[in-house]
Write a protein that holds these residues in place. Structure first.
Motif, PDB file in Angstrom:
ATOM      1  N   PRO A 299       7.131 -27.972  10.959  1.00  0.00           N
ATOM      2  CA  PRO A 299       6.572 -27.980   9.339  1.00  0.00           C
ATOM      3  C   PRO A 299       7.334 -29.443   8.600  1.00  0.00           C
ATOM      4  CG  PRO A 299       7.569 -25.921   9.901  1.00  0.00           C
ATOM      5  CD  PRO A 299       7.533 -26.363  10.438  1.00  0.00           C
ATOM      6  N   GLU A 300       8.927 -29.553   8.163  1.00  0.00           N
ATOM      7  CA  GLU A 300       8.533 -30.514   7.557  1.00  0.00           C
ATOM      8  C   GLU A 300       8.732 -31.761   8.062  1.00  0.00           C
ATOM      9  OE1 GLU A 300      12.968 -30.078   6.027  1.00  0.00           O
ATOM     10  OE2 GLU A 300      13.420 -28.531   7.289  1.00  0.00           O
TER      11      GLU A 300
ATOM     12  N   ASP B 251       2.755 -36.728   6.856  1.00  0.00           N
ATOM     13  CA  ASP B 251       1.804 -36.502   5.913  1.00  0.00           C
ATOM     14  C   ASP B 251       0.652 -36.642   7.903  1.00  0.00           C
ATOM     15  OD1 ASP B 251       2.199 -36.658   3.893  1.00  0.00           O
ATOM     16  OD2 ASP B 251       2.312 -38.734   3.656  1.00  0.00           O
ATOM     17  N   ILE B 252       1.379 -35.379   8.651  1.00  0.00           N
ATOM     18  CA  ILE B 252      -0.118 -35.046  10.066  1.00  0.00           C
ATOM     19  C   ILE B 252      -0.003 -33.807  10.141  1.00  0.00           C
ATOM     20  CG2 ILE B 252      -0.510 -35.845  12.627  1.00  0.00           C
ATOM     21  CD1 ILE B 252      -0.456 -38.687  10.548  1.00  0.00           C
ATOM     22  N   ASP B 253      -1.613 -33.201  10.452  1.00  0.00           N
ATOM     23  CA  ASP B 253      -1.468 -31.796  10.672  1.00  0.00           C
ATOM     24  C   ASP B 253      -0.434 -31.609  12.315  1.00  0.00           C
ATOM     25  OD1 ASP B 253      -2.712 -29.490  11.469  1.00  0.00           O
ATOM     26  OD2 ASP B 253      -3.729 -30.386  13.511  1.00  0.00           O
TER      27      ASP B 253
ATOM     28  N   MET C  94       2.059 -31.608  17.544  1.00  0.00           N
ATOM     29  CA  MET C  94       2.499 -30.428  18.861  1.00  0.00           C
ATOM     30  C   MET C  94       2.110 -31.424  20.074  1.00  0.00           C
ATOM     31  SD  MET C  94       3.389 -27.219  17.560  1.00  0.00           S
ATOM     32  CE  MET C  94       4.843 -26.360  17.266  1.00  0.00           C
ATOM     33  N   GLU C  95       0.582 -31.773  20.129  1.00  0.00           N
ATOM     34  CA  GLU C  95       0.068 -32.581  21.337  1.00  0.00           C
ATOM     35  C   GLU C  95      -0.044 -33.859  21.379  1.00  0.00           C
ATOM     36  OE1 GLU C  95      -4.177 -31.475  20.098  1.00  0.00           O
ATOM     37  OE2 GLU C  95      -4.390 -29.966  20.817  1.00  0.00           O
TER      38      GLU C  95
ATOM     39  N   ILE D 295     -11.522 -31.599   7.972  1.00  0.00           N
ATOM     40  CA  ILE D 295     -10.896 -31.473   6.971  1.00  0.00           C
ATOM     41  C   ILE D 295     -10.383 -30.317   6.937  1.00  0.00           C
ATOM     42  CG2 ILE D 295     -11.891 -31.763   4.533  1.00  0.00           C
ATOM     43  CD1 ILE D 295     -13.344 -33.917   5.474  1.00  0.00           C
ATOM     44  N   PHE D 296      -9.377 -30.775   6.054  1.00  0.00           N
ATOM     45  CA  PHE D 296      -7.742 -29.984   6.062  1.00  0.00           C
ATOM     46  C   PHE D 296      -7.169 -29.485   4.938  1.00  0.00           C
ATOM     47  CE2 PHE D 296      -7.464 -31.137  10.576  1.00  0.00           C
ATOM     48  CZ  PHE D 296      -6.778 -29.827  11.395  1.00  0.00           C
ATOM     49  N   CYS D 297      -7.710 -28.476   4.485  1.00  0.00           N
ATOM     50  CA  CYS D 297      -7.264 -27.949   2.486  1.00  0.00           C
ATOM     51  C   CYS D 297      -6.056 -26.006   2.726  1.00  0.00           C
ATOM     52  CB  CYS D 297      -8.079 -27.658   1.854  1.00  0.00           C
ATOM     53  SG  CYS D 297      -7.594 -27.742   0.109  1.00  0.00           S
ATOM     54  N   CYS D 298      -5.239 -26.707   2.393  1.00  0.00           N
ATOM     55  CA  CYS D 298      -4.106 -25.497   2.114  1.00  0.00           C
ATOM     56  C   CYS D 298      -3.545 -25.424   3.487  1.00  0.00           C
ATOM     57  CB  CYS D 298      -4.482 -24.646   1.420  1.00  0.00           C
ATOM     58  SG  CYS D 298      -5.424 -24.775  -0.169  1.00  0.00           S
TER      59      CYS D 298
END
Length: 197
Positions: free
Chosen positions: A51-52, A58-60, A65-66, A102-105
């Motif tokens: 997570p950190e 600033d990456i998913d 992990m892939e 698109i990602f949010c939260c």
């Protein structure tokens, strides 16, 4: 997990952010040797550090992990392919003019598809000076309200955010032939036909 791919990605992202291995190590509370090992493919980050790392770059997390970032296809700019997204957690409203991730939260959002207009609120459109003045017959309560209205034409999107207990009205410049998109939290995305304008 492919540690070599992940290591190459970490090195690439670190260089893009103009960070040193020591900067990353200090931010994560680990030794810089550890970051060096990752980048050489001799190990992968501990699960607790993902997570950190994701926040630093600033990456998913899933794509990290892939070991590869899947780029979005270039936006052709076709406004007729507009897509709307609403975050179920915070209520953010986003839109794109082509396919996008698109990602949010922390969640990937799914595109909102238009619903049946049988439950659509009635609208009144008046021309006032150089604008359309649009009024919706809608209760606008906290449990049932219009969240946004967008008027889309050619290369333009006129977007209005509405809130509970607010007057259900908005104004758009007079541009004939556009489409009106209305998102009601109870009835979903509604599209009004061009013959209203």
């Amino acid at each position: 997990m492919d540690c070599v791919k992940i290591g190459k990605l970490i090195a690439k992202l670190r260089k893009e952010k103009k960070l040193t291995q020591k900067n990353i190590a200090d931010a994560l509370g680990i030794q810089n040797k550890t970051v060096s090992k990752w980048e050489c493919g001799l190990g992968c980050p501990d699960l607790s550090l993902w997570p950190e790392l994701s926040a630093i770059f600033d990456i998913d997390i899933k794509q990290m992990m892939e070991g590869e970032i899947t780029p979005n296809k270039p936006d052709g700019g076709n406004i007729d392919k507009i897509r709307f997204y609403v975050c179920p957690s915070c209520g953010n409203i986003l839109f794109s003019t082509g396919s996008a991730s698109i990602f949010c939260c922390g969640r990937k959002l799914e595109r909102i598809l238009p619903t049946d207009t049988n439950n659509a609120p009635k609208i009144t459109v008046e021309e006032i000076e150089t604008d359309y003045f649009v009024t919706f017959d809608h209760p606008m309560t906290k449990e049932h309200y219009i969240s946004f209205v967008a008027y889309v034409k050619s290369d333009k999107v006129f977007f209005y955010r509405l809130y509970p207990e607010q007057s259900p009205t908005c104004r758009f410049p007079i541009i004939t032939g556009g489409k009106l998109y209305v998102y009601c939290i109870k009835h979903g995305l509604l599209v009004y036909s061009n013959n209203l304008f």
